[in-house]
Design a protein around this motif. Structure first.
Motif, PDB file in Angstrom:
ATOM      1  N   ASN A 103       4.250  11.411  -7.930  1.00 19.08           N
ATOM      2  CA  ASN A 103       3.960  11.835  -9.306  1.00 19.08           C
ATOM      3  C   ASN A 103       3.111  13.102  -9.314  1.00 19.08           C
ATOM      4  O   ASN A 103       3.344  14.015 -10.105  1.00 19.08           O
ATOM      5  CB  ASN A 103       3.274  10.712 -10.093  1.00 19.08           C
ATOM      6  CG  ASN A 103       4.260   9.724 -10.631  1.00 19.08           C
ATOM      7  OD1 ASN A 103       5.227  10.081 -11.283  1.00 19.08           O
ATOM      8  ND2 ASN A 103       4.040   8.448 -10.333  1.00 19.08           N
ATOM      9  N   VAL A 104       2.134  13.178  -8.418  1.00 15.01           N
ATOM     10  CA  VAL A 104       1.289  14.373  -8.315  1.00 15.01           C
ATOM     11  C   VAL A 104       2.134  15.563  -7.850  1.00 15.01           C
ATOM     12  O   VAL A 104       2.042  16.659  -8.421  1.00 15.01           O
ATOM     13  CB  VAL A 104       0.099  14.127  -7.361  1.00 15.01           C
ATOM     14  CG1 VAL A 104      -0.617  15.427  -7.019  1.00 15.01           C
ATOM     15  CG2 VAL A 104      -0.867  13.127  -7.974  1.00 15.01           C
ATOM     16  N   ALA A 105       2.982  15.367  -6.852  1.00 14.21           N
ATOM     17  CA  ALA A 105       3.830  16.453  -6.351  1.00 14.21           C
ATOM     18  C   ALA A 105       4.797  16.931  -7.438  1.00 14.21           C
ATOM     19  O   ALA A 105       5.010  18.133  -7.600  1.00 14.21           O
ATOM     20  CB  ALA A 105       4.598  15.992  -5.118  1.00 14.21           C
ATOM     21  N   SER A 106       5.358  16.018  -8.190  1.00 10.63           N
ATOM     22  CA  SER A 106       6.280  16.369  -9.267  1.00 10.63           C
ATOM     23  C   SER A 106       5.568  17.174 -10.347  1.00 10.63           C
ATOM     24  O   SER A 106       6.082  18.186 -10.827  1.00 10.63           O
ATOM     25  CB  SER A 106       6.892  15.101  -9.863  1.00 10.63           C
ATOM     26  OG  SER A 106       7.682  15.403 -10.978  1.00 10.63           O
ATOM     27  N   LEU A 107       4.379  16.739 -10.724  1.00 13.92           N
ATOM     28  CA  LEU A 107       3.605  17.457 -11.737  1.00 13.92           C
ATOM     29  C   LEU A 107       3.265  18.864 -11.253  1.00 13.92           C
ATOM     30  O   LEU A 107       3.405  19.842 -11.991  1.00 13.92           O
ATOM     31  CB  LEU A 107       2.334  16.691 -12.085  1.00 13.92           C
ATOM     32  CG  LEU A 107       1.392  17.383 -13.076  1.00 13.92           C
ATOM     33  CD1 LEU A 107       2.086  17.603 -14.416  1.00 13.92           C
ATOM     34  CD2 LEU A 107       0.127  16.550 -13.256  1.00 13.92           C
ATOM     35  N   ASP A 137       0.837  -1.214   0.000  1.00 17.42           N
ATOM     36  CA  ASP A 137       0.000   0.000   0.000  1.00 17.42           C
ATOM     37  C   ASP A 137       0.867   1.257   0.000  1.00 17.42           C
ATOM     38  O   ASP A 137       0.591   2.208  -0.730  1.00 17.42           O
ATOM     39  CB  ASP A 137      -0.924   0.019   1.216  1.00 17.42           C
ATOM     40  CG  ASP A 137      -2.034  -1.012   1.134  1.00 17.42           C
ATOM     41  OD1 ASP A 137      -2.287  -1.545   0.026  1.00 17.42           O
ATOM     42  OD2 ASP A 137      -2.642  -1.292   2.188  1.00 17.42           O
ATOM     43  N   PHE A 138       1.919   1.256   0.826  1.00 20.21           N
ATOM     44  CA  PHE A 138       2.816   2.404   0.880  1.00 20.21           C
ATOM     45  C   PHE A 138       3.462   2.647  -0.482  1.00 20.21           C
ATOM     46  O   PHE A 138       3.514   3.776  -0.958  1.00 20.21           O
ATOM     47  CB  PHE A 138       3.886   2.200   1.948  1.00 20.21           C
ATOM     48  CG  PHE A 138       4.973   3.246   1.916  1.00 20.21           C
ATOM     49  CD1 PHE A 138       4.677   4.589   2.106  1.00 20.21           C
ATOM     50  CD2 PHE A 138       6.286   2.887   1.681  1.00 20.21           C
ATOM     51  CE1 PHE A 138       5.676   5.550   2.072  1.00 20.21           C
ATOM     52  CE2 PHE A 138       7.285   3.841   1.644  1.00 20.21           C
ATOM     53  CZ  PHE A 138       6.975   5.172   1.842  1.00 20.21           C
ATOM     54  N   ARG A 139       3.941   1.605  -1.119  1.00 18.90           N
ATOM     55  CA  ARG A 139       4.578   1.750  -2.428  1.00 18.90           C
ATOM     56  C   ARG A 139       3.592   2.339  -3.446  1.00 18.90           C
ATOM     57  O   ARG A 139       3.912   3.273  -4.172  1.00 18.90           O
ATOM     58  CB  ARG A 139       5.098   0.408  -2.936  1.00 18.90           C
ATOM     59  CG  ARG A 139       5.808   0.545  -4.286  1.00 18.90           C
ATOM     60  CD  ARG A 139       6.258  -0.794  -4.842  1.00 18.90           C
ATOM     61  NE  ARG A 139       7.262  -1.437  -4.037  1.00 18.90           N
ATOM     62  CZ  ARG A 139       8.571  -1.198  -4.150  1.00 18.90           C
ATOM     63  NH1 ARG A 139       9.007  -0.322  -5.015  1.00 18.90           N
ATOM     64  NH2 ARG A 139       9.429  -1.844  -3.403  1.00 18.90           N
ATOM     65  N   ARG A 140       2.376   1.824  -3.468  1.00 13.21           N
ATOM     66  CA  ARG A 140       1.361   2.275  -4.431  1.00 13.21           C
ATOM     67  C   ARG A 140       0.965   3.731  -4.171  1.00 13.21           C
ATOM     68  O   ARG A 140       0.950   4.563  -5.080  1.00 13.21           O
ATOM     69  CB  ARG A 140       0.136   1.362  -4.351  1.00 13.21           C
ATOM     70  CG  ARG A 140      -0.996   1.698  -5.301  1.00 13.21           C
ATOM     71  CD  ARG A 140      -2.158   0.710  -5.167  1.00 13.21           C
ATOM     72  NE  ARG A 140      -2.592   0.488  -3.799  1.00 13.21           N
ATOM     73  CZ  ARG A 140      -3.396   1.299  -3.117  1.00 13.21           C
ATOM     74  NH1 ARG A 140      -3.860   2.390  -3.677  1.00 13.21           N
ATOM     75  NH2 ARG A 140      -3.745   1.032  -1.876  1.00 13.21           N
ATOM     76  N   ILE A 141       0.665   4.062  -2.935  1.00 12.62           N
ATOM     77  CA  ILE A 141       0.215   5.412  -2.591  1.00 12.62           C
ATOM     78  C   ILE A 141       1.347   6.423  -2.745  1.00 12.62           C
ATOM     79  O   ILE A 141       1.145   7.524  -3.260  1.00 12.62           O
ATOM     80  CB  ILE A 141      -0.366   5.434  -1.163  1.00 12.62           C
ATOM     81  CG1 ILE A 141      -1.681   4.651  -1.145  1.00 12.62           C
ATOM     82  CG2 ILE A 141      -0.561   6.859  -0.663  1.00 12.62           C
ATOM     83  CD1 ILE A 141      -2.203   4.359   0.228  1.00 12.62           C
ATOM     84  N   SER A 142       2.555   6.057  -2.333  1.00 10.17           N
ATOM     85  CA  SER A 142       3.664   7.002  -2.424  1.00 10.17           C
ATOM     86  C   SER A 142       4.034   7.293  -3.870  1.00 10.17           C
ATOM     87  O   SER A 142       4.371   8.427  -4.211  1.00 10.17           O
ATOM     88  CB  SER A 142       4.881   6.516  -1.644  1.00 10.17           C
ATOM     89  OG  SER A 142       5.372   5.307  -2.184  1.00 10.17           O
ATOM     90  N   GLU A 143       3.943   6.296  -4.733  1.00 21.06           N
ATOM     91  CA  GLU A 143       4.247   6.535  -6.141  1.00 21.06           C
ATOM     92  C   GLU A 143       3.258   7.537  -6.732  1.00 21.06           C
ATOM     93  O   GLU A 143       3.639   8.477  -7.432  1.00 21.06           O
ATOM     94  CB  GLU A 143       4.228   5.231  -6.929  1.00 21.06           C
ATOM     95  CG  GLU A 143       4.681   5.404  -8.354  1.00 21.06           C
ATOM     96  CD  GLU A 143       4.887   4.087  -9.076  1.00 21.06           C
ATOM     97  OE1 GLU A 143       5.386   4.148 -10.209  1.00 21.06           O
ATOM     98  OE2 GLU A 143       4.540   3.021  -8.535  1.00 21.06           O
ATOM     99  N   LEU A 144       1.989   7.362  -6.434  1.00 18.43           N
ATOM    100  CA  LEU A 144       0.964   8.296  -6.909  1.00 18.43           C
ATOM    101  C   LEU A 144       1.203   9.691  -6.321  1.00 18.43           C
ATOM    102  O   LEU A 144       1.184  10.692  -7.039  1.00 18.43           O
ATOM    103  CB  LEU A 144      -0.427   7.793  -6.540  1.00 18.43           C
ATOM    104  CG  LEU A 144      -1.585   8.728  -6.887  1.00 18.43           C
ATOM    105  CD1 LEU A 144      -1.691   8.932  -8.389  1.00 18.43           C
ATOM    106  CD2 LEU A 144      -2.891   8.157  -6.332  1.00 18.43           C
ATOM    107  N   ALA A 145       1.464   9.771  -5.026  1.00 17.26           N
ATOM    108  CA  ALA A 145       1.673  11.059  -4.363  1.00 17.26           C
ATOM    109  C   ALA A 145       2.885  11.789  -4.933  1.00 17.26           C
ATOM    110  O   ALA A 145       2.834  13.008  -5.176  1.00 17.26           O
ATOM    111  CB  ALA A 145       1.843  10.858  -2.862  1.00 17.26           C
TER     112      ALA A 145
END
Length: 161
Positions: free
Chosen positions: A81-85, A71-79
């Motif tokens: 990517n959003v922060a980078s964008l 769950d951490f891996r999945r959520i952190s990757e999304l977070a």
């Protein structure tokens, strides 16, 4: 990069034990809060961009593994990517604004929401002196009496003024 307990296996994206022990976040935040279990992932978002995401748990809450790790891996990757964008959109807007200010010939500095200088026009650079200017992305002055005025500018950028 992930790092938590010795139960985690190694992967090219996971922090090593040495990286964890030398991390300021780990030593200044997680250790004083007695967070015995820690995980951090490094995301490479291009040639010059790298983001980190961390999670911690107390000893009572247990090791970050199994479903928690997935769950951490999945959520952190999304977070991340959003922060980078969001950062890239902000940079593009600031760049366009600075270009317009340069073309108009005005003296201007662009500050981000943290009060850091993200752009300076040549007109503003002309006002810099050896005792006043921008260092490491922040307005600075060798004159201590300028400190209050510069703090006011930063506070305004923060939205506190």
């Amino acid at each position: 990069m992930l790092a938590a307990s010795s139960r985690w296996s190694e992967s090219e994206n996971w922090c090593t034990l040495a990286e964890r022990k030398s991390s300021a976040i780990y030593n200044e935040l997680f250790v004083p809060m007695r967070m015995a279990n820690y995980a951090g992932i490094r995301f490479h978002m291009g040639a010059e961009e790298e983001w980190f995401c961390f999670v911690c748990r107390s000893e009572q809450a247990g090791v970050i593994d199994g479903q928690s790790a997935r769950d951490f891996r999945r959520i952190s990757e999304l977070a991340m990517n959003v922060a980078s964008l969001a950062a890239r959109v902000h940079d593009a807007r600031a760049s366009g604004m600075l270009e317009g200010l340069v073309q108009s010939g005005v003296a201007a500095m662009l500050l981000d929401g943290r009060g850091r200088v993200v752009g300076v026009t040549p007109g503003a650079e002309a006002s810099f002196r050896p005792d006043f200017g921008v260092r490491n992305g922040m307005l600075w002055s060798a004159n201590t009496s300028d400190a209050r005025a510069l703090a006011g500018v930063v506070a305004f950028a923060h939205g506190a003024a």
